[in-house]
Scaffold this motif. Sequence first.
Motif, PDB file in Angstrom:
ATOM      1  N   UNK A 132     -12.717   7.301 -17.144  1.00 30.66           N
ATOM      2  CA  UNK A 132     -13.451   6.278 -16.425  1.00 30.66           C
ATOM      3  C   UNK A 132     -12.216   5.241 -16.731  1.00 30.66           C
ATOM      4  N   UNK A 133     -11.820   4.855 -15.355  1.00 27.52           N
ATOM      5  CA  UNK A 133     -10.569   3.925 -15.181  1.00 27.52           C
ATOM      6  C   UNK A 133     -10.616   3.345 -13.652  1.00 27.52           C
ATOM      7  N   UNK A 134     -10.159   2.092 -13.662  1.00 27.87           N
ATOM      8  CA  UNK A 134     -10.036   1.673 -12.203  1.00 27.87           C
ATOM      9  C   UNK A 134      -8.582   2.554 -11.863  1.00 27.87           C
ATOM     10  N   UNK A 135      -8.747   3.278 -10.661  1.00 24.04           N
ATOM     11  CA  UNK A 135      -7.571   3.845 -10.106  1.00 24.04           C
ATOM     12  C   UNK A 135      -6.421   2.878  -9.681  1.00 24.04           C
ATOM     13  N   UNK A 136      -5.049   2.995  -9.953  1.00 24.62           N
ATOM     14  CA  UNK A 136      -4.076   2.032  -9.122  1.00 24.62           C
ATOM     15  C   UNK A 136      -4.090   2.149  -7.636  1.00 24.62           C
ATOM     16  N   UNK A 144       2.897   7.572   2.804  1.00 25.02           N
ATOM     17  CA  UNK A 144       2.540   7.608   4.259  1.00 25.02           C
ATOM     18  C   UNK A 144       1.560   8.924   4.269  1.00 25.02           C
ATOM     19  N   UNK A 145       2.091  10.142   3.623  1.00 19.17           N
ATOM     20  CA  UNK A 145       0.994  11.112   3.985  1.00 19.17           C
ATOM     21  C   UNK A 145      -0.061  11.020   2.799  1.00 19.17           C
ATOM     22  N   UNK A 146      -1.055  11.923   2.777  1.00 19.57           N
ATOM     23  CA  UNK A 146      -2.152  11.944   1.894  1.00 19.57           C
ATOM     24  C   UNK A 146      -1.581  12.412   0.441  1.00 19.57           C
ATOM     25  N   UNK A 147      -0.584  13.529   0.831  1.00 21.32           N
ATOM     26  CA  UNK A 147       0.078  14.157  -0.471  1.00 21.32           C
ATOM     27  C   UNK A 147       0.872  12.911  -1.321  1.00 21.32           C
ATOM     28  N   UNK A 148       1.619  12.090  -0.672  1.00 22.34           N
ATOM     29  CA  UNK A 148       2.491  11.052  -1.137  1.00 22.34           C
ATOM     30  C   UNK A 148       1.268  10.152  -1.741  1.00 22.34           C
ATOM     31  N   UNK A 149       0.290   9.898  -1.057  1.00 30.59           N
ATOM     32  CA  UNK A 149      -0.616   8.646  -1.660  1.00 30.59           C
ATOM     33  C   UNK A 149      -1.274   9.429  -3.075  1.00 30.59           C
ATOM     34  N   UNK A 150      -1.905  10.666  -2.972  1.00 30.73           N
ATOM     35  CA  UNK A 150      -2.227  11.299  -4.319  1.00 30.73           C
ATOM     36  C   UNK A 150      -1.308  11.476  -5.133  1.00 30.73           C
ATOM     37  N   UNK A 157      -0.942  20.588  11.341  1.00 34.44           N
ATOM     38  CA  UNK A 157       0.583  20.679  10.973  1.00 34.44           C
ATOM     39  C   UNK A 157       1.288  19.500  10.469  1.00 34.44           C
ATOM     40  N   UNK A 158       0.675  18.210  10.805  1.00 34.26           N
ATOM     41  CA  UNK A 158       1.408  17.118  10.319  1.00 34.26           C
ATOM     42  C   UNK A 158       0.291  16.218   9.585  1.00 34.26           C
ATOM     43  N   UNK A 159       0.613  15.265   8.852  1.00 31.99           N
ATOM     44  CA  UNK A 159      -0.269  14.210   8.576  1.00 31.99           C
ATOM     45  C   UNK A 159       0.270  12.838   8.619  1.00 31.99           C
ATOM     46  N   UNK A 160      -0.035  12.027   9.323  1.00 32.04           N
ATOM     47  CA  UNK A 160       0.348  10.518   9.993  1.00 32.04           C
ATOM     48  C   UNK A 160       1.889  10.687  10.612  1.00 32.04           C
ATOM     49  N   UNK A 161       1.964  11.829  11.458  1.00 33.09           N
ATOM     50  CA  UNK A 161       3.037  12.169  11.872  1.00 33.09           C
ATOM     51  C   UNK A 161       4.310  12.931  11.303  1.00 33.09           C
ATOM     52  N   UNK A 162       4.086  13.097   9.978  1.00 34.88           N
ATOM     53  CA  UNK A 162       5.063  13.939   9.167  1.00 34.88           C
ATOM     54  C   UNK A 162       4.543  15.328   9.100  1.00 34.88           C
TER      55      UNK A 162
END
Length: 174
Positions: free
Chosen positions: A27-31, A36-42, A78-83
């Motif tokens: 239990x914590x507040x995520x940063x 740009x991409x979902x993977x980069x954000x995760x 095939x792409x995520x946010x154009x990448x």
Amino acid sequence: PRASRSILRGVFINQKVLCSQLPPPPVFTPPKMSGVTRRERVESITGFGTCGETCHARLINPAGFPLESFDNVGRFRATDNGRPLNLQADYPFADGAKTSNGAIEWAKTVADSREAHECYTRHWLEFGFGRAYTEGDAPLVRRVAAASRDGDLSVKQLLVQLVQSPGFRSRAAV
């Protein structure tokens, strides 16, 4: 946007396909996510060097990222946010880390793993025996799963092995 659910997929594969025991999430507040991409954000909040390194970076993310080419409703992309998507991941199986790139390679890697065969056998045992798996079942599961993995057992033969075991033929009093 057509976001994916790599974390949820990674948890599902770990728990239901590989029978990995993941601890409950803290239990914590995520940063705040960055990238740009979902993977980069995760990865920005769960990758190596973050508080999510133990479970996410090592187990959950590598099980979910190869499936990123499918959005949250299963449509191909095939792409995520154009990448272009990065579908490569290294998963730490018991016999060593295995690298896969995309859903097909990941499915083959999982299908060849000892963990998947043991998990599959465990699920059949629980269904057929009408009870939860116990540590006493481990030798039977390992033996039947090894034969399954070696290609020596069809599903029918796997079930026959389970029902011919003493654990199926006699039940302990409760």
